[in-house]
Write an enzyme that holds these catalytic residues in place. Sequence first.
Site, short mmCIF file in Angstrom:
data_model
loop_
_atom_site.label_atom_id
_atom_site.label_comp_id
_atom_site.label_asym_id
_atom_site.label_seq_id
_atom_site.Cartn_x
_atom_site.Cartn_y
_atom_site.Cartn_z
N LYS A 62 -43.49 46.40 -79.42
CA LYS A 62 -44.44 45.82 -79.94
C LYS A 62 -45.59 46.56 -80.54
CE LYS A 62 -42.70 41.63 -80.42
NZ LYS A 62 -42.28 41.05 -81.57
N GLU A 90 -50.63 36.22 -82.70
CA GLU A 90 -49.65 35.16 -81.83
C GLU A 90 -49.04 35.96 -80.77
OE1 GLU A 90 -48.74 36.69 -84.38
OE2 GLU A 90 -46.73 37.17 -83.57
N SER A 136 -35.70 47.04 -75.81
CA SER A 136 -36.98 46.80 -76.52
C SER A 136 -38.05 46.61 -75.61
CB SER A 136 -36.77 45.34 -77.55
OG SER A 136 -36.41 44.43 -76.58
#
Lengths: 273, 376
Positions: free
Chosen positions: B67, B89, B356
């Site tokens: 991210k 968010e 990830s």
Amino acid sequence: MKGMNRIDTRFRQLKESGERALMPYLTAGDPDLATTRALILELERRGADLIELGVPFSDPLADGVTIQRASQRALSGGTTLARILEMIKGLRADCRLPLLLMSYVNPIFHFGYTRFAREAAAAGVDGVIVPDLPPEEAAELIEATAAHNLHTIFLIAPTSPQSRIRAIAAASKGFIYYVSLRGVTGARSSISGDLDTVLRMIRAETDLPIAVGFGISTPEQVRMVSRVADGVIVGSAIVSLLEQTTGQTDQLQRIGEIVASLKAATVNQSIFP
Amino acid sequence: MAALAALETVYREAKADPAFEAEMQSYLRHYVGRPTPLYFARRLTEHLGGARIYLKREDLCHTGAHKINNTVGQVLLTRRMRKSRVIAETGAGQHGVATATVAALFGLACEVFMGTEDMRRQALNVVRMRLLGAKVTPVESGSRTLKDAINEAMRDWVTNVETTHYVLGSVLGAHPYPMIVRDFQSVIGREARVQIMEMEGRLPDYLVACVGGGSNSIGLFHTFLDEPAVRMIGVEAGGLGIETGRHAARFASGELGVLHGTMSYILQDDDGQIRPTHSVSAGLDYPSVGPEHSYYRDRGRIDFVSATDAEALEAFQLLSRLEGVIPALESAHAIAHTKQLAPTLRKDEIVVVNLSGRGDKDVEVVAKLLGCEVQG
């Protein structure tokens, strides 16, 4: 469907009599469609000029908590677009007001634009506002609705530059919806002071009437906005009162009285400019 | 709309500015810790007995997931726009943590919206965000998950757009967001391409990644889209099983629709209302998917499958034991599919799996699901 759209007729009449339009908003089906039906008739009797009916959606992005809760109540009660159209159809014999649907795009898209335009027009709907569909993406909906004399109304925000105002005005029919504040729906204690300047900018691009909404709740605010706008939309304040008076026998009357006082605030304006 | 247009203008200017690219590269290298390793998972490969499996170790990025590749880029854009506040968010909390981290790095005010259901299951990340100086705002509406957090962030953004940039965490929302997030995440695939060429001297046969909104998968896939020999598989959250209706597999039973300003495949009911989703992993628990994924799915370029909660949980444990790598529950979905895929392939075929994120955040949830006690 030929002939004049009820929205155009109403704004023309108001212009002739020097009045501003009072446009109350209700979430259709909050808490059930029978209540909505009764309210529409009461609002008409109390002087409303157009009524905006919100189609409840699971994810109402442009709405504050009041209308979010109303949407949730309506959905819990089983309200659907098809049932709203059915209710309007049944109401048309008794109601002459222009009726607008305010819906997020997905319920209409899922229903099918062509089917929606045909069935909404047949039910007696006069226009549609889709807050999450910008005119750039609305060609299909505009084409489908225009074929049935159903007006599409787009929103101009305080952040819209002149070039977008022009595009939005060109895509709109019936009137232009000016969002009077940055943010979502819901009653506010004050409204923006530079309304006059913005509305002049919009009028430079269009002859359509301009209605102002978002955050307007009191007769004083309605009076202020009526000085410069052709119509005033009051939503959350009415929805909130509906919520507070749930189960009370004088609910209809109390909402009717508020609407009458809001309408008076638009009329007084034209008598004492 | 005006804010979206302004964002696109600023982004295109930044992209053409070598100074922006240099600054971005510098932070990715010295702060995020890129390039992340492409690691040959020897024991997993032997265990499954088929294709050679490589893990792209995004779990080794600072903050523990991919991210941050995007938040560094978007926060640099925020500075370019001279805005002083960022909002985000978050579902699993990884994007919220990454945003709070980079906001702290640049001294920006930060508010993160998070569904209360997700706050419950990712409590550790809530604490991390608060430690980093962010305000975490609980979202009680709707299903109290990622979708509702996006609703609330968008409401905040339209209210405070003059001062605030909305750091959207996935390839979702209106244009230009899916493009910007994809571009910032595509560093994953660019690195993996160079690394696999160094290690194997050829391109991989398969790429596998989990798909919630779709940022880690498009990040890995994007560079390879023009390589017809490279097959790509996105793994959605199968939840309790597709047949139960309690899942987040948009391509299994979704239909075209519009949510959060994007047309894509959406889990919805007969009236166009958004359906509640379920996944053991908060980061995959979303009723829509990036529009580019839908496009490539319809063109047959990317295949989509799903893995259930139970399969993900099993893969979570398998990777931990075989490789000493605890994957995020999201990434465990990609491992779960790899478990099925690898044995069907020849031993000289190559699979690159995007790992990830790391699974520390999920330890409590997993412990509960496995029925063991977490000693305090």
